[in-house]
Design a protein around this motif. Structure first.
Motif, PDB file in Angstrom:
ATOM      1  N   UNK A 126       0.798  -1.215   0.000  1.00 52.90           N
ATOM      2  CA  UNK A 126       0.000   0.000   0.000  1.00 52.90           C
ATOM      3  C   UNK A 126       0.835   1.272   0.000  1.00 52.90           C
ATOM      4  N   UNK A 127       2.043   1.224   0.546  1.00 50.92           N
ATOM      5  CA  UNK A 127       2.883   2.430   0.520  1.00 50.92           C
ATOM      6  C   UNK A 127       3.337   2.764  -0.899  1.00 50.92           C
ATOM      7  N   UNK A 128       3.268   1.808  -1.791  1.00 44.62           N
ATOM      8  CA  UNK A 128       3.607   2.053  -3.191  1.00 44.62           C
ATOM      9  C   UNK A 128       2.414   2.575  -3.990  1.00 44.62           C
ATOM     10  N   UNK A 129       1.234   2.461  -3.425  1.00 41.63           N
ATOM     11  CA  UNK A 129       0.016   2.769  -4.179  1.00 41.63           C
ATOM     12  C   UNK A 129      -0.756   3.997  -3.706  1.00 41.63           C
ATOM     13  N   UNK A 130      -0.659   4.323  -2.423  1.00 49.03           N
ATOM     14  CA  UNK A 130      -1.492   5.420  -1.916  1.00 49.03           C
ATOM     15  C   UNK A 130      -0.814   6.133  -0.753  1.00 49.03           C
ATOM     16  N   UNK A 131      -1.435   7.202  -0.293  1.00 53.78           N
ATOM     17  CA  UNK A 131      -0.847   8.019   0.771  1.00 53.78           C
ATOM     18  C   UNK A 131      -1.373   7.668   2.159  1.00 53.78           C
ATOM     19  N   UNK A 132      -1.948   6.491   2.333  1.00 59.97           N
ATOM     20  CA  UNK A 132      -2.444   6.061   3.641  1.00 59.97           C
ATOM     21  C   UNK A 132      -1.304   5.379   4.398  1.00 59.97           C
ATOM     22  N   UNK A 133      -1.041   5.844   5.612  1.00 65.50           N
ATOM     23  CA  UNK A 133      -0.032   5.214   6.469  1.00 65.50           C
ATOM     24  C   UNK A 133      -0.696   3.994   7.121  1.00 65.50           C
ATOM     25  N   UNK A 134      -0.746   2.908   6.361  1.00 63.56           N
ATOM     26  CA  UNK A 134      -1.523   1.738   6.746  1.00 63.56           C
ATOM     27  C   UNK A 134      -1.162   1.182   8.128  1.00 63.56           C
ATOM     28  N   UNK A 135       0.125   1.069   8.488  1.00 67.41           N
ATOM     29  CA  UNK A 135       0.437   0.546   9.821  1.00 67.41           C
ATOM     30  C   UNK A 135      -0.039   1.461  10.959  1.00 67.41           C
ATOM     31  N   UNK A 143     -11.251   4.987   4.315  1.00 67.57           N
ATOM     32  CA  UNK A 143     -10.979   6.285   3.715  1.00 67.57           C
ATOM     33  C   UNK A 143     -11.077   6.215   2.204  1.00 67.57           C
ATOM     34  N   UNK A 144     -11.273   7.366   1.622  1.00 68.65           N
ATOM     35  CA  UNK A 144     -11.169   7.490   0.164  1.00 68.65           C
ATOM     36  C   UNK A 144      -9.753   7.962  -0.129  1.00 68.65           C
ATOM     37  N   UNK A 145      -9.127   7.335  -1.112  1.00 72.52           N
ATOM     38  CA  UNK A 145      -7.783   7.703  -1.504  1.00 72.52           C
ATOM     39  C   UNK A 145      -7.643   7.519  -3.006  1.00 72.52           C
ATOM     40  N   UNK A 146      -6.451   7.704  -3.515  1.00 76.31           N
ATOM     41  CA  UNK A 146      -6.195   7.562  -4.942  1.00 76.31           C
ATOM     42  C   UNK A 146      -5.124   6.501  -5.149  1.00 76.31           C
ATOM     43  N   UNK A 147      -5.382   5.592  -6.087  1.00 77.64           N
ATOM     44  CA  UNK A 147      -4.407   4.588  -6.505  1.00 77.64           C
ATOM     45  C   UNK A 147      -4.356   4.607  -8.019  1.00 77.64           C
ATOM     46  N   UNK A 148      -3.170   4.890  -8.564  1.00 80.44           N
ATOM     47  CA  UNK A 148      -3.002   4.919 -10.014  1.00 80.44           C
ATOM     48  C   UNK A 148      -4.054   5.793 -10.697  1.00 80.44           C
ATOM     49  N   UNK A 149      -4.266   6.980 -10.158  1.00 84.09           N
ATOM     50  CA  UNK A 149      -5.199   7.971 -10.695  1.00 84.09           C
ATOM     51  C   UNK A 149      -6.657   7.553 -10.588  1.00 84.09           C
TER      52      UNK A 149
END
Length: 186
Positions: A126-135, A143-149
């Motif tokens: 997930x750290x490669x795909x979005x700005x959520x600090x998953x741990x 949450x709503x976030x963005x992955x690959x636009x």
């Protein structure tokens, strides 16, 4: 007469499951989904009807599991409600009956693709795909976030378990992004 058969968001007859190292990505076709939004000035009425019907209405950035309904917050006084597709195929109609005119309810099942992500630790992916600090976020975080636009909803079920909702029309692109990130993460 035409013989119609349902297809998954990935265009197949059966849900797709792929494994990359410790990561398993499973397409979920067994979840019914509807949006529930309180009508203006009717939040108290909606809360009372939802409690009576067993429909959770969690607070901001939160997912709440339940039987048969689970839900996650998407905006002020708005939620996505999940239920088993086998028993709630007509989830919007069931929720309209249960919640009455206190809410505006829209069928969402076929608008989204759902992927369950499972690994010992999803953080490297997930750290490669979005700005959520998953741990750092708690279980039950949504949450709503963005992955690959693509605008997606991410729900954390545990350090190694999450559900991802993305636009059905971009299901293949989202799966490709997950697989590509998995190759470098694991």
């Amino acid at each position: 007469m035409a013989s119609l058969q349902p297809l998954t968001a990935l265009g197949k007859r059966e849900a797709t499951a792929v494994t990359h190292g410790p990561l398993t990505i499973t397409e979920r076709t067994d979840v019914a989904l509807a949006s529930v939004a309180a009508r203006k000035g009717r939040m108290a009425d909606l809360s009372a009807a939802a409690q009576k019907a067993g429909v959770p209405l969690p607070g901001p950035a939160t997912h709440q599991a339940g039987i048969p309904y689970s839900a996650f917050w998407v905006a002020p006084e708005m939620w996505f409600v999940e239920a088993p597709h086998a028993t709630h195929e007509l989830i919007a109609d069931l929720l309209k009956s249960a919640l009455g005119d206190a809410a505006s309810i829209t069928e969402q099942t076929d608008a989204w693709v759902a992927f369950d992500l499972a690994a010992t630790d999803l953080a490297p992916l997930l750290e490669r795909l979005c700005n959520v600090d998953f741990p750092a976020v708690p279980n039950g975080y949504a949450t709503r976030t963005v992955m690959e636009h693509l605008g997606v909803y991410l729900v954390k079920h545990g350090p190694g378990a999450a559900r991802l909702y993305g636009p059905r029309s971009s299901a293949e692109s989202l799966l490709h992004a997950l697989e590509t990130a998995a190759h470098s993460a694991f």
